[in-house]
Design an enzyme around this catalytic site. Structure first.
Site, short mmCIF file in Angstrom:
data_model
loop_
_atom_site.label_atom_id
_atom_site.label_comp_id
_atom_site.label_asym_id
_atom_site.label_seq_id
_atom_site.Cartn_x
_atom_site.Cartn_y
_atom_site.Cartn_z
N CYS A 33 29.98 44.90 44.38
CA CYS A 33 31.20 44.35 45.00
C CYS A 33 30.91 43.02 45.71
O CYS A 33 30.22 42.99 46.72
CB CYS A 33 31.75 45.39 45.97
SG CYS A 33 33.03 44.79 47.09
N CYS A 36 32.09 42.78 49.29
CA CYS A 36 31.24 43.64 50.13
C CYS A 36 29.99 42.87 50.57
O CYS A 36 29.56 42.98 51.72
CB CYS A 36 30.81 44.90 49.37
SG CYS A 36 32.17 45.99 48.92
#
Length: 108
Positions: A33, A36
């Site tokens: 991600c 993230c």
């Protein structure tokens, strides 16, 4: 993971959230991600800034799927703040440290 950030799994999530006296900020994330990875330094900064006031944790949604499913985490990064074992705030997507700081300060 920074030394002042606690790694959570499906096995230890409930006990950690319920037993902790401090507010608990949980970062739901995954290795693949991009956002993230962008928010990780912000979360690490908050962990250092609020050490002793807030327990900062990370839970990898690929390694522990039950907990995010039970909490309705559909997108990552999702950060959830718990107080007294209950969810009090949730934010989805990248947020700057200043915004996250404001979210936490409401519950100190």
């Amino acid at each position: 993971m920074a030394e002042n950030i606690v790694g959570l799994t499906d096995d230890n999530f409930k006990n950690t959230i319920q037993a902790e006296q401090l507010p608990v900020l949980v970062d739901f994330w995954a290795n693949w991600c991009g956002p993230c990875k962008m928010i990780a330094p912000e979360v690490e900064g908050l962990a250092a800034e609020f050490e002793g006031q807030v327990l900062v944790c990370k839970l990898n949604v690929d390694e522990s799927r039950e907990t995010p499913n039970s909490l309705g985490v559909m997108s990552i990064p999702t950060l959830i703040l718990f107080k007294n074992g209950q969810e009090v705030e949730r934010t989805i997507g990248f947020r700057k440290k200043e915004e996250l700081r404001g979210l936490i300060k409401k519950y100190l």
